[in-house]
Design an enzyme around this catalytic site. Structure first.
Site, short mmCIF file in Angstrom:
data_model
loop_
_atom_site.label_atom_id
_atom_site.label_comp_id
_atom_site.label_asym_id
_atom_site.label_seq_id
_atom_site.Cartn_x
_atom_site.Cartn_y
_atom_site.Cartn_z
N HIS A 1 0.87 -1.10 0.17
CA HIS A 1 -0.11 -0.22 -0.05
C HIS A 1 1.07 1.10 -0.13
O HIS A 1 2.14 1.04 0.10
CB HIS A 1 -0.96 0.01 1.41
CG HIS A 1 -0.08 0.11 2.37
ND1 HIS A 1 0.34 1.16 3.15
CD2 HIS A 1 -0.19 -0.91 3.41
CE1 HIS A 1 0.74 0.81 4.20
NE2 HIS A 1 0.69 -0.42 4.36
N CYS B 1 3.27 -5.10 6.57
CA CYS B 1 2.95 -4.81 5.44
C CYS B 1 4.16 -3.90 4.92
O CYS B 1 5.18 -3.71 5.40
CB CYS B 1 1.94 -3.64 5.35
SG CYS B 1 0.14 -4.34 5.72
#
Length: 208
Positions: free
Chosen positions: A168, A184
């Protein structure tokens, strides 16, 4: 009357930690750069974060790679995340497109996951909710953050088949090039926007 500052979380602290903590278990311009340029860019990121120290960060390992050692084919395209060099590599299915982006990576080994997964969902303007573990550790965090400058996922997100794991964007650019996440993989918003257009549901992903 209470100070309004007491009723809102610090945006910088929240963005710097919440995006990092999404998983509990990184072209400032939209074009491909050479490995040397990207290495220099990664160095600049590090220098800007801590200008008091002349830190040269992962320069030798930030390099272009061939896909064949890592994938049997390029069906639906392929994404390789090199956690050591903190770089993400993308190859299109027809081999006409290759991209190399600096990333943020997990802050510690126990929060790092390696192996094969794939993109299962693509979201522009993602919303964010803390995981149960994050809520337990940070009860003051909001239950929900919609799209916008306070969202820890930045402008775009690629959801992986591993629960809570994403590739992301981030509004906190200081995170890129750092061990700064809890699982992440983060990219500059400009980079995730480009990768978002290149990758599709089914794009294979390997973290090494």
């Amino acid at each position: 009357m209470s100070d309004p500052k007491d009723n809102k979380f610090n945006r910088r602290i929240f963005l710097g930690t919440a995006a990092a903590g999404l998983a509990t278990p990184m072209l400032a311009r939209a074009q491909q750069l050479t490995a040397a340029e990207m290495a220099a860019q990664a160095d600049v990121v590090e220098m800007e974060r801590d200008p008091s120290q002349a830190v040269r960060h992962n320069i030798s390992s930030f390099r272009t790679l061939e896909w064949q050692p890592y994938f049997d084919n390029l069906n639906s395209g392929a994404i390789l995340v090199d956690l050591t060099s903190r770089a993400l590599h993308y190859w299109s299915a027809d081999e006409s497109t290759y991209r190399l982006y600096p990333t943020s990576v997990p802050v510690s080994e126990d929060l790092t996951r390696r192996g094969r997964t794939e993109v299962v969902r693509r979201v522009e303007g993602p919303s964010w909710r803390p995981t149960p573990a994050m809520r337990e550790r940070n009860p003051e965090w909001p239950d929900y953050v919609g799209p916008g400058p306070d969202n820890p996922l930045g402008t775009h997100a690629l959801y992986l088949s591993w629960q809570y794991y994403r590739i992301h964007g981030t509004h906190d650019t200081r995170k890129i090039g750092r061990r700064s996440s809890n699982g992440c993989i983060g990219l500059y918003n400009e980079h995730i926007a480009e990768l978002f257009e290149l990758a599709s549901v089914g794009t294979q992903v390997l973290l090494i």
